[in-house]
Design a protein around this motif. Structure first.
Motif, PDB file in Angstrom:
ATOM      1  N   VAL A 178       0.794  -1.176   0.290  1.00  0.00           N
ATOM      2  CA  VAL A 178      -0.051   0.081   0.029  1.00  0.00           C
ATOM      3  C   VAL A 178       0.983   1.238  -0.087  1.00  0.00           C
ATOM      4  O   VAL A 178       0.413   2.139  -0.523  1.00  0.00           O
ATOM      5  CB  VAL A 178      -0.951   0.010   1.128  1.00  0.00           C
ATOM      6  N   GLN A 179       1.947   1.271   0.606  1.00  0.00           N
ATOM      7  CA  GLN A 179       2.885   2.319   0.615  1.00  0.00           C
ATOM      8  C   GLN A 179       3.467   2.538  -0.765  1.00  0.00           C
ATOM      9  O   GLN A 179       3.595   3.796  -1.262  1.00  0.00           O
ATOM     10  CB  GLN A 179       3.978   2.257   1.673  1.00  0.00           C
ATOM     11  N   ARG A 180       3.732   1.655  -1.503  1.00  0.00           N
ATOM     12  CA  ARG A 180       4.289   1.777  -2.888  1.00  0.00           C
ATOM     13  C   ARG A 180       3.067   2.245  -3.770  1.00  0.00           C
ATOM     14  O   ARG A 180       3.506   3.200  -4.524  1.00  0.00           O
ATOM     15  CB  ARG A 180       4.856   0.146  -3.434  1.00  0.00           C
ATOM     16  N   LEU A 181       2.010   1.594  -3.647  1.00  0.00           N
ATOM     17  CA  LEU A 181       0.693   2.238  -4.349  1.00  0.00           C
ATOM     18  C   LEU A 181       0.472   3.843  -4.080  1.00  0.00           C
ATOM     19  O   LEU A 181       0.199   4.366  -5.136  1.00  0.00           O
ATOM     20  CB  LEU A 181      -0.432   1.355  -3.930  1.00  0.00           C
ATOM     21  N   LEU A 182       0.840   4.280  -2.782  1.00  0.00           N
ATOM     22  CA  LEU A 182       0.382   5.469  -2.558  1.00  0.00           C
ATOM     23  C   LEU A 182       1.525   6.314  -3.297  1.00  0.00           C
ATOM     24  O   LEU A 182       1.187   7.509  -3.724  1.00  0.00           O
ATOM     25  CB  LEU A 182       0.321   5.805  -0.981  1.00  0.00           C
ATOM     26  N   GLU A 183       2.720   5.624  -3.145  1.00  0.00           N
ATOM     27  CA  GLU A 183       4.025   6.741  -3.693  1.00  0.00           C
ATOM     28  C   GLU A 183       3.700   6.700  -5.318  1.00  0.00           C
ATOM     29  O   GLU A 183       4.084   7.761  -6.110  1.00  0.00           O
ATOM     30  CB  GLU A 183       5.175   6.140  -3.415  1.00  0.00           C
ATOM     31  N   HIS A 184       3.236   5.879  -5.898  1.00  0.00           N
ATOM     32  CA  HIS A 184       2.736   5.788  -7.349  1.00  0.00           C
ATOM     33  C   HIS A 184       1.848   7.075  -7.656  1.00  0.00           C
ATOM     34  O   HIS A 184       1.725   7.748  -8.586  1.00  0.00           O
ATOM     35  CB  HIS A 184       2.521   4.319  -7.898  1.00  0.00           C
ATOM     36  N   PHE A 185       0.811   6.887  -6.827  1.00  0.00           N
ATOM     37  CA  PHE A 185      -0.151   7.873  -6.869  1.00  0.00           C
ATOM     38  C   PHE A 185       0.219   9.433  -6.850  1.00  0.00           C
ATOM     39  O   PHE A 185      -0.254   9.868  -7.483  1.00  0.00           O
ATOM     40  CB  PHE A 185      -1.279   7.639  -5.910  1.00  0.00           C
ATOM     41  N   LEU A 186       0.936   9.600  -5.922  1.00  0.00           N
ATOM     42  CA  LEU A 186       1.663  10.787  -5.650  1.00  0.00           C
ATOM     43  C   LEU A 186       2.679  11.268  -6.956  1.00  0.00           C
ATOM     44  O   LEU A 186       2.529  12.268  -7.294  1.00  0.00           O
ATOM     45  CB  LEU A 186       2.452  10.820  -4.280  1.00  0.00           C
ATOM     46  N   VAL A 187       3.394  10.212  -7.301  1.00  0.00           N
ATOM     47  CA  VAL A 187       4.220  10.626  -8.540  1.00  0.00           C
ATOM     48  C   VAL A 187       3.373  10.947  -9.790  1.00  0.00           C
ATOM     49  O   VAL A 187       3.530  11.905 -10.337  1.00  0.00           O
ATOM     50  CB  VAL A 187       5.009   9.402  -8.714  1.00  0.00           C
ATOM     51  N   GLN A 188       2.287  10.295  -9.783  1.00  0.00           N
ATOM     52  CA  GLN A 188       1.161  10.474 -10.855  1.00  0.00           C
ATOM     53  C   GLN A 188       0.722  12.005 -10.814  1.00  0.00           C
ATOM     54  O   GLN A 188       0.466  12.606 -11.675  1.00  0.00           O
ATOM     55  CB  GLN A 188       0.362   9.336 -11.019  1.00  0.00           C
ATOM     56  N   GLU A 189       0.114  12.161  -9.662  1.00  0.00           N
ATOM     57  CA  GLU A 189      -0.404  13.533  -9.374  1.00  0.00           C
ATOM     58  C   GLU A 189       0.391  14.573  -9.511  1.00  0.00           C
ATOM     59  O   GLU A 189       0.221  15.779 -10.204  1.00  0.00           O
ATOM     60  CB  GLU A 189      -1.117  13.554  -7.947  1.00  0.00           C
ATOM     61  N   GLN A 190       1.578  14.383  -9.094  1.00  0.00           N
ATOM     62  CA  GLN A 190       2.721  15.446  -9.362  1.00  0.00           C
ATOM     63  C   GLN A 190       3.127  15.552 -10.943  1.00  0.00           C
ATOM     64  O   GLN A 190       3.136  16.828 -11.511  1.00  0.00           O
ATOM     65  CB  GLN A 190       4.192  15.037  -8.814  1.00  0.00           C
ATOM     66  N   MET A 191       3.019  14.644 -11.859  1.00  0.00           N
ATOM     67  CA  MET A 191       3.194  14.947 -12.984  1.00  0.00           C
ATOM     68  C   MET A 191       1.880  15.446 -13.792  1.00  0.00           C
ATOM     69  O   MET A 191       2.277  16.282 -14.688  1.00  0.00           O
ATOM     70  CB  MET A 191       3.447  13.470 -14.019  1.00  0.00           C
ATOM     71  N   ASP A 192       0.688  14.977 -13.248  1.00  0.00           N
ATOM     72  CA  ASP A 192      -0.261  15.717 -13.867  1.00  0.00           C
ATOM     73  C   ASP A 192      -0.445  17.278 -13.642  1.00  0.00           C
ATOM     74  O   ASP A 192      -0.710  18.013 -14.328  1.00  0.00           O
ATOM     75  CB  ASP A 192      -1.542  15.032 -13.454  1.00  0.00           C
ATOM     76  N   SER A 193      -0.224  17.419 -12.271  1.00  0.00           N
ATOM     77  CA  SER A 193      -0.120  18.899 -11.716  1.00  0.00           C
ATOM     78  C   SER A 193       0.988  19.676 -12.469  1.00  0.00           C
ATOM     79  O   SER A 193       0.882  20.849 -12.837  1.00  0.00           O
ATOM     80  CB  SER A 193       0.022  19.099 -10.470  1.00  0.00           C
ATOM     81  N   SER A 194       2.024  19.268 -12.809  1.00  0.00           N
ATOM     82  CA  SER A 194       3.068  19.988 -13.519  1.00  0.00           C
ATOM     83  C   SER A 194       2.888  20.316 -14.928  1.00  0.00           C
ATOM     84  O   SER A 194       3.325  21.116 -15.497  1.00  0.00           O
ATOM     85  CB  SER A 194       4.388  19.238 -12.986  1.00  0.00           C
ATOM     86  N   SER A 195       2.354  19.105 -15.326  1.00  0.00           N
ATOM     87  CA  SER A 195       2.197  19.089 -16.894  1.00  0.00           C
ATOM     88  C   SER A 195       0.717  18.654 -17.417  1.00  0.00           C
ATOM     89  O   SER A 195       0.627  17.601 -17.814  1.00  0.00           O
ATOM     90  CB  SER A 195       3.234  18.333 -18.025  1.00  0.00           C
TER      91      SER A 195
END
Length: 668
Positions: free
Chosen positions: A393-410
């Protein structure tokens, strides 16, 4: 000469799928089966025996047989075994009947085996014009590939003909035929695409039958799901790959993959719950005739130790999962997050390749806000101390945050805009997605906190993984902390403070503050912070209410009498307003009492502080320092006497002169 449904293909009559050849030297009326042996019904005795498995054929030397005898350099050879003949005894029986001129009925069920057997027996045009290879190939091209149902049946029959069916391009041609028909406009489909007995071939692509849907009935876009779900996984992958190339919508491809998984992976669907996979086609239960109704975890394979060899069923399911992961469309929301998590659960249980598991985890992270608590409670299959796989679950949450960061930046990198998906859900992103994930993580922490083997570090890391802006209220996090404290009563004071540090007391609701103020498991410092934040909230509430009343008082001249207004208000509203006023007055009284207690405590603290300072000063004085003080006093007295004697006749200049410099008293 032959055809499956008396069809006229390309203007040529193929005579109801019947093959015939009269160029064999032996005339016969047919074949006779005696036990496990086939005999030619003729007066000429057989002189050659062909053994295929447990079945034997008593034939005459000709064609392929003569070539085999010639290549063996043994003229007396009268027996041979074809153990690796594709299609087995059934295909050889048809080939033998063709050689003896007996009519052979070609169907979609036997054509692939007969085509491979003809290739194996080298029944080419070199031996005879219009030989078996030519005629079976023509039947495949003109009859099978023009029919949806026949293409499915032939592709299904190719499962036992590897690698012959692959080398002869039967699998590729059937897969492309199925893909082309699946991608066609549903409005042009005029045949019964499901529910037909396998023995009866489907109508032609462009024909109309009484059993087909009526002209006014609209064909659903998922009409082909049930038929392709019967294929073996490697053939299913070939069909889906061909469908992707032809431009099928990704949500339809994802729905077909989910239905296939529900059919071939028992335990993927929850017990008694019809999930996305069953909604995509005509229902998962209708396409699961071979395995009945699947019931959640009751049929799941229990992962054993690493020393135990995996069962055949486990190997097959592992291969299916790995293949499905590789063909899931890359677009977000092509399949549901719940399906991905259940697939991930089985992937971990069956020890799927780590690279594919990582890819699946990234896919879950892309749509983590759609997950549910039940899907996240994945057991730990790697001999971990914890009951649930918290690291996952920790890894899934990290992947979610990375994806959210990519979406917000571009923002332009988002796969597609928000819209209604295939299953009717609607996707949300941005802060709302983070808030949903925060509530999900808090619920997950509350559930896993009951595990006594869960370390404080794992709990804290997972709780602090989300940014502070993701939580507008920390009530869920407080419940998780309280549950963890209940399950771990041996925590030290320092560990309890460290645990409570992940919570913001100012984000707790009034009810949570009241509970925390009476919670004996919380550290005293946290209780004080909770009381202070509660006092601030009450003060703000009273201040806002005061401002509201002041604003309303400015409009009183414009309104009628208050009594008249209340009389025109329903009784329930008046009673509610009276109760609200009583609550406000009670809160005001409690606030004033708290302020008085606070002032009293502050005065007591100042008194105690002064007493403490006085006691500390007394402790600092010693005999040595007191002696120095006495000596300094004697020095001062001597200076004063000298000054009095010398100043009996003062002058004007002496008066303006500054007093002599005093020695600095040292207390060291």
């Amino acid at each position: 000469m032959w055809e499956s449904e008396s069809e006229l293909v390309g203007g040529r009559d193929y005579g109801n799928g019947v093959l015939g050849s009269s160029k064999h030297g032996v005339k016969t009326d047919g074949f006779e089966l005696r036990g496990h042996s086939w005999y030619v019904a003729t007066d000429i005795p057989s002189d050659f025996l062909v053994q295929i498995g447990d079945v034997s054929f008593h034939l005459h030397k000709s064609g392929k047989m003569n070539r085999i005898i010639y290549e063996s350099h043994n003229a007396d050879l009268n027996k041979i075994a074809f153990d690796d003949l594709p299609g087995g005894p059934e295909a050889f029986e048809l080939a033998a009947k063709f050689c003896y001129g007996i009519a052979v009925d070609l169907t979609a069920a036997n054509i692939s085996g007969l085509r491979c057997a003809a290739e194996y027996l080298e029944m080419t045009e070199d031996l005879e014009e219009g030989n078996l290879i030519f005629k079976t190939e023509a039947f495949l091209s003109y009859v099978v590939l023009s029919s949806w149902r026949d293409s499915i049946i032939v592709l299904k029959s190719c499962e036992k003909l590897s690698p012959w069916a692959e080398n002869l391009q039967i699998v590729r041609r059937c897969s492309e035929s199925i893909a082309w028909k699946a991608c066609a406009n549903p409005k042009g489909i005029k045949w019964a695409y499901t529910g037909k007995p396998p023995k009866v071939s489907s109508p032609k692509w462009n024909e109309m039958k009484d059993s087909s849907p009526s002209r006014g009935q609209q064909v659903p876009p998922d009409w082909w799901f049930e038929d392709v779900a019967i294929l073996r996984i490697d053939h299913f992958v070939r069909v889906i790959t061909a469908i992707k190339v032809k431009g099928m919508r990704f949500e339809l491809i994802g729905a077909a993959i989910m239905q296939y998984a529900t059919k071939w992976l028992p335990g993927l669907i929850k017990d008694g719950v019809g999930d996305e996979g069953s909604n995509c086609g005509n229902g998962g239960s209708s396409s699961s005739s071979s395995s009945g109704t699947w019931k959640g975890g009751l049929h799941m394979i229990v992962a054993g130790t690493k020393d135990e060899p995996p069962t055949v069923q486990a190997k097959d399911q592992r291969m299916i999962i790995e293949s499905l992961i590789s063909i899931i469309p890359p677009q977000k929301d092509s399949v549901s997050c719940s399906f991905l998590l259940r697939l991930l659960r089985m992937a971990n249980m069956l020890k799927v390749a780590p690279a594919l598991v990582t890819e699946l985890e990234k896919r879950v992270g892309m749509q983590f806000e759609q997950a549910t608590l039940a899907d996240l409670l994945i057991p730990s299959y790697n001999k971990s101390e914890t009951l649930y796989d918290v690291d996952l679950v920790q890894r899934l949450l990290e992947h979610f945050l990375v994806q959210e960061q990519m979406d917000s930046s571009s923002p332009s990198r988002q796969s597609f805009p928000e819209k209604h998906l295939y299953d009717g859900t609607q996707r949300g992103n941005g802060p709302n997605a983070k808030m949903r994930v925060a509530r999900l993580v808090d619920s997950y922490l509350t559930e896993v906190s009951r595990d006594r083997n869960l370390s404080l570090t794992k709990f804290q890391v997972l709780a602090e993984a989300l940014p502070e802006s993701a939580r507008t209220c920390d009530d869920g996090l407080y419940r998780a902390i309280d549950s963890y404290l209940k399950a771990h009563p041996t925590l030290s004071e320092h560990e309890r403070k460290r645990l409570c540090r992940v919570m913001d007391c100012q984000k707790l609701s009034i009810d949570a503050c009241l509970h925390a103020a009476q919670n004996e498991r919380l550290p005293l410092r946290i209780v004080v912070q909770v009381l202070f934040s509660e006092q601030v909230k009450i003060s703000n509430a009273i201040a806002n209410n005061t401002l509201k009343e002041a604003g309303e008082s400015q409009y009183q001249p414009l309104l009628s009498n208050r009594k008249t207004l209340l009389e025109g208000t329903p009784q329930s509203f008046q009673e509610g307003w009276t109760a609200a006023k009583k609550d406000i007055n009670t809160l005001k009284f409690e606030l004033e009492s708290m302020k008085a207690k606070y002032v009293e405590l502050q005065n007591d603290m100042e008194i105690l502080q002064r007493q403490f300072e006085k006691m500390s000063k007394q402790k600092q004085t010693s005999a040595w320092t007191s002696g120095w003080k006495k000596l300094s006093k004697l020095t001062k007295m001597t200076n004063i006497e000298t000054h009095d004697i010398g100043s009996q006749l003062p002058t004007a200049s002496d008066q303006t002169r500054k007093t002599p410099r005093r020695w600095r008293n040292s207390i060291s």
